[in-house]
Scaffold this motif. Structure first.
Motif, mmCIF file in Angstrom:
data_model
loop_
_atom_site.group_PDB
_atom_site.id
_atom_site.type_symbol
_atom_site.label_atom_id
_atom_site.label_comp_id
_atom_site.label_asym_id
_atom_site.label_seq_id
_atom_site.Cartn_x
_atom_site.Cartn_y
_atom_site.Cartn_z
ATOM 1 N N ILE A 96 -2.996 -14.846 -8.414
ATOM 2 C CA ILE A 96 -3.506 -15.746 -7.470
ATOM 3 C C ILE A 96 -4.485 -14.781 -6.836
ATOM 4 O O ILE A 96 -4.054 -13.671 -6.264
ATOM 5 N N PRO A 97 -5.615 -15.364 -6.403
ATOM 6 C CA PRO A 97 -6.534 -14.521 -5.656
ATOM 7 C C PRO A 97 -5.986 -14.394 -4.177
ATOM 8 O O PRO A 97 -5.614 -15.216 -3.698
ATOM 9 N N VAL A 98 -5.995 -12.948 -3.611
ATOM 10 C CA VAL A 98 -5.739 -12.622 -2.374
ATOM 11 C C VAL A 98 -6.797 -12.131 -1.834
ATOM 12 O O VAL A 98 -7.433 -11.009 -2.439
ATOM 13 N N ARG A 99 -7.254 -12.471 -0.596
ATOM 14 C CA ARG A 99 -8.552 -11.772 -0.030
ATOM 15 C C ARG A 99 -8.260 -11.638 1.279
ATOM 16 O O ARG A 99 -7.395 -12.220 2.010
ATOM 17 N N TYR A 100 -8.478 -10.297 1.919
ATOM 18 C CA TYR A 100 -8.367 -9.882 3.200
ATOM 19 C C TYR A 100 -9.806 -10.219 3.885
ATOM 20 O O TYR A 100 -10.914 -10.080 3.778
ATOM 21 N N LEU A 101 -9.541 -11.045 5.014
ATOM 22 C CA LEU A 101 -10.745 -11.289 5.867
ATOM 23 C C LEU A 101 -10.475 -10.609 7.253
ATOM 24 O O LEU A 101 -9.482 -10.831 7.908
ATOM 25 N N ARG A 102 -11.281 -9.903 7.621
ATOM 26 C CA ARG A 102 -11.501 -9.178 8.923
ATOM 27 C C ARG A 102 -12.084 -9.874 10.262
ATOM 28 O O ARG A 102 -13.348 -10.364 9.996
ATOM 29 N N GLU A 103 -11.195 -9.960 11.198
ATOM 30 C CA GLU A 103 -11.816 -10.689 12.545
ATOM 31 C C GLU A 103 -13.070 -9.665 13.254
ATOM 32 O O GLU A 103 -12.400 -8.618 13.283
ATOM 33 N N ASP A 104 -13.807 -10.141 13.676
ATOM 34 C CA ASP A 104 -14.778 -9.172 14.425
ATOM 35 C C ASP A 104 -14.361 -9.192 15.890
ATOM 36 O O ASP A 104 -14.606 -8.279 16.493
ATOM 37 N N LYS A 105 -13.732 -9.949 16.362
ATOM 38 C CA LYS A 105 -13.154 -9.844 17.574
ATOM 39 C C LYS A 105 -12.064 -10.818 17.560
ATOM 40 O O LYS A 105 -11.641 -11.751 16.953
ATOM 41 N N PRO A 106 -11.109 -10.527 18.702
ATOM 42 C CA PRO A 106 -9.831 -11.590 18.835
ATOM 43 C C PRO A 106 -10.361 -12.956 19.289
ATOM 44 O O PRO A 106 -11.260 -13.475 19.923
ATOM 45 N N HIS A 107 -9.541 -13.999 18.372
ATOM 46 C CA HIS A 107 -10.047 -15.321 18.585
ATOM 47 C C HIS A 107 -8.679 -16.228 18.811
ATOM 48 O O HIS A 107 -8.689 -17.303 18.799
ATOM 49 N N LEU B 252 -5.574 -13.094 3.833
ATOM 50 C CA LEU B 252 -4.910 -12.271 4.857
ATOM 51 C C LEU B 252 -5.711 -12.014 6.012
ATOM 52 O O LEU B 252 -7.007 -11.590 5.644
ATOM 53 N N ILE B 253 -5.669 -12.270 7.302
ATOM 54 C CA ILE B 253 -6.395 -12.325 8.407
ATOM 55 C C ILE B 253 -5.961 -11.180 9.294
ATOM 56 O O ILE B 253 -4.890 -11.309 9.807
ATOM 57 N N GLY B 254 -6.935 -10.366 9.768
ATOM 58 C CA GLY B 254 -6.429 -9.320 10.749
ATOM 59 C C GLY B 254 -7.571 -8.599 11.126
ATOM 60 O O GLY B 254 -8.710 -8.786 10.836
ATOM 61 N N PHE B 255 -7.265 -7.293 12.143
ATOM 62 C CA PHE B 255 -8.197 -6.642 12.509
ATOM 63 C C PHE B 255 -8.512 -5.466 11.996
ATOM 64 O O PHE B 255 -9.234 -4.307 12.398
ATOM 65 N N TYR B 256 -7.616 -5.132 10.985
ATOM 66 C CA TYR B 256 -7.650 -3.962 10.066
ATOM 67 C C TYR B 256 -8.985 -3.675 9.499
ATOM 68 O O TYR B 256 -9.512 -4.615 9.083
ATOM 69 N N GLU B 257 -9.633 -2.341 9.227
ATOM 70 C CA GLU B 257 -10.445 -2.145 8.203
ATOM 71 C C GLU B 257 -10.093 -2.651 6.863
ATOM 72 O O GLU B 257 -9.033 -2.395 6.466
ATOM 73 N N GLU B 258 -11.178 -3.099 6.360
ATOM 74 C CA GLU B 258 -11.013 -3.756 4.961
ATOM 75 C C GLU B 258 -10.505 -2.775 3.914
ATOM 76 O O GLU B 258 -9.728 -3.030 3.025
ATOM 77 N N ARG B 259 -11.055 -1.686 4.090
ATOM 78 C CA ARG B 259 -10.620 -0.486 3.239
ATOM 79 C C ARG B 259 -9.331 -0.299 3.168
ATOM 80 O O ARG B 259 -8.467 0.248 2.255
ATOM 81 N N GLU B 260 -8.506 -0.318 4.280
ATOM 82 C CA GLU B 260 -6.989 0.019 4.314
ATOM 83 C C GLU B 260 -6.472 -1.231 3.476
ATOM 84 O O GLU B 260 -4.932 -0.787 3.218
ATOM 85 N N PHE B 261 -6.789 -2.276 3.260
ATOM 86 C CA PHE B 261 -6.116 -3.451 2.306
ATOM 87 C C PHE B 261 -6.641 -3.190 0.951
ATOM 88 O O PHE B 261 -6.106 -4.140 0.308
ATOM 89 N N ALA B 262 -7.843 -2.731 0.820
ATOM 90 C CA ALA B 262 -8.634 -3.107 -0.553
ATOM 91 C C ALA B 262 -7.567 -2.728 -1.786
ATOM 92 O O ALA B 262 -7.523 -3.707 -2.460
ATOM 93 N N LEU B 263 -6.784 -1.851 -1.770
ATOM 94 C CA LEU B 263 -5.923 -1.320 -2.832
ATOM 95 C C LEU B 263 -5.012 -2.221 -3.025
ATOM 96 O O LEU B 263 -4.568 -2.976 -4.407
ATOM 97 N N TYR B 264 -4.222 -2.666 -2.056
ATOM 98 C CA TYR B 264 -3.068 -3.565 -2.079
ATOM 99 C C TYR B 264 -3.441 -4.800 -2.562
ATOM 100 O O TYR B 264 -2.759 -5.494 -3.303
ATOM 101 N N VAL B 265 -4.702 -5.589 -2.078
ATOM 102 C CA VAL B 265 -4.964 -6.746 -2.124
ATOM 103 C C VAL B 265 -5.488 -6.913 -3.718
ATOM 104 O O VAL B 265 -5.105 -7.980 -4.425
ATOM 105 N N SER B 266 -6.082 -5.944 -4.296
ATOM 106 C CA SER B 266 -6.620 -5.776 -5.717
ATOM 107 C C SER B 266 -5.348 -5.868 -6.579
ATOM 108 O O SER B 266 -5.026 -6.804 -7.336
ATOM 109 N N SER B 267 -4.066 -5.116 -6.268
ATOM 110 C CA SER B 267 -2.932 -4.921 -7.041
ATOM 111 C C SER B 267 -1.881 -6.251 -7.059
ATOM 112 O O SER B 267 -1.650 -6.631 -7.755
#
Length: 415
Positions: free
Chosen positions: A83-94, A61-76
């Protein structure tokens, strides 16, 4: 079918808090991708569709949200799908293409043959295995999911022209001012790793242009492109449009449902579409009832196991009831989303509405709208902790959080 050596990666673009402003007041409480549609977070629907991809090894999952906002959902969801699900936070708009290029090393770690790219705010049946079969046959670097829409609505999206025999993408233009085609881009793609070379080429060309001391009069007119950073690459204008007609991109047309989830009103429409899809994909999630022991259920309805619904209530069609909600005697619910910890008291009615977390609807009250999903006030929205007192009617209105209504309102936005 593909060989056993083939591997697939899925990337889901989830945006960020600055992108979800049209989703207010609901996005004030929760990241838009985690807002529940048919009882499941919005992003859950594309993620669970990815489960059907053969040889899928990772979902990003790629986005601008803080990682903590997705941590619980991604784990569950990782545990649920195995299947491994991982959230990746963009540092700026690309940009939509630059976003995946920014994480290309991670994406390529598993040496995938195919990269699925999905937008979170798309609601459809996600025919991913069928797309993959077509993608293999075409032999290009990318395949785009497309759908035919009305000529009147097509210009709100990316319009395209494809060869009717080979399905090759011949022409692509994003939100054109004049009519091009009734076929539009659905925001769901499959690419080979060669997509990263195409993105790199755009970035390199930008750098080269920026280094030129002299700029031609024609290029000076292209201010929108010249002002973009080299690492900001848009999938539609910078990749799809230039590669169209070069035997590199192809289309796969879906005859199923498709909508874009930009507003709270459209989320209610899409919740209904997913509920109807559950009949075929997840019938165990749909409620059933008889008026003797359980509430009367009409059509497609989701009720969270922790919700308490009185046997004399009448629910449906297109109703989703979230955790710890309490639905009183004689209540009538039609085409609505009831969020966590809501109380709907005796003989209240909710029609074409979204009732926010911890809100309360009084006895004999009505919260209603005309159900025009695309209209600004076509669906009534109550934010978090809104109290509608007894015998009050709220029609075609949006109410921001922590308000108490003791008088009836119509066609209003209550700040």
């Amino acid at each position: 079918m593909g060989s056993a050596e083939e591997r697939a990666i899925a990337v889901i673009m989830v945006g960020g808090p600055t992108k979800g402003t049209r989703f207010r007041p609901l996005s004030l409480n929760i990241p838009k991708p985690l807002f529940p549609l048919a009882g499941q977070p919005m992003v859950h629907h594309p993620i669970s569709a990815c489960k059907r991809i053969p040889n899928l090894v990772q979902i990003y999952l790629i986005g601008f949200y803080e990682e903590r906002e997705f941590a619980l959902y991604v784990s569950s969801i990782s545990n649920e799908l195995k299947i491994p699900v991982r959230y990746l936070r963009e540092d700026k708009p690309h940009g939509s293409a630059g976003g995946i290029y920014n994480f290309r090393d991670l994406i390529m770690e598993d040496n995938p043959s195919h990269i699925f790219l999905l937008n979170c705010d798309v609601c459809c049946s996600f025919p991913l295995p069928e797309m993959l079969d077509a993608h293999r046959r075409y032999g290009g670097i990318g395949t785009i999911l497309v759908i035919k829409v009305s000529a009147e609505s097509a210009n709100q999206f990316g319009e395209l022209v494809a060869d009717p025999i080979t399905n090759e993408l011949l022409h692509y233009t994003e939100k054109p001012e004049t009519f091009v085609s009734e076929r539009i881009n659905c925001g769901v793609y499959i690419f080979t790793p060669d997509i990263f070379t195409a993105i790199q080429d755009v970035s390199t060309q930008r750098k080269d242009r920026a280094n030129l001391r002299r700029v031609s009069s024609f290029e000076a007119l292209q201010s929108d492109t010249r002002s973009l950073p080299a690492d900001f690459v848009r999938l539609d204008q910078d990749i799809l449009s230039p590669l169209a007609g070069k035997k590199q991109l192809y289309t796969y047309e879906t005859l199923d449902f498709w909508e874009q989830i930009k507003t709270p009103g459209m989320s209610l429409r899409c919740s209904g579409l997913y509920l109807s899809q559950f009949r075929f994909t997840s019938p165990h999630l749909l409620a059933s009832g008889d008026s003797a022991k359980n509430a009367t259920i009409i059509g497609d309805v989701y009720i969270h196991p922790s919700a308490k619904v009185h046997p004399t209530a009448k629910i449906g069609p297109n109703v989703s009831i979230s955790a710890n909600a309490r639905i009183g005697a004689g209540a009538r619910l039609i085409s609505c989303i009831i969020l966590d910890d809501v109380e709907i008291k005796e003989n209240a009615a909710v029609l074409h509405a979204i009732v926010g977390w911890k809100s309360s609807i009084g006895r004999w009250s009505r919260v209603q709208a005309d159900g025009k999903y695309n209209a600004k006030l076509g669906v009534t929205i109550l934010g978090e902790d809104v109290t509608v007192e007894d015998e009050v009617v709220v029609t075609n209105s949006i109410v921001l959080p922590h308000k108490t209504l003791n008088l009836s309102v119509q066609d209003e936005i209550i700040l």
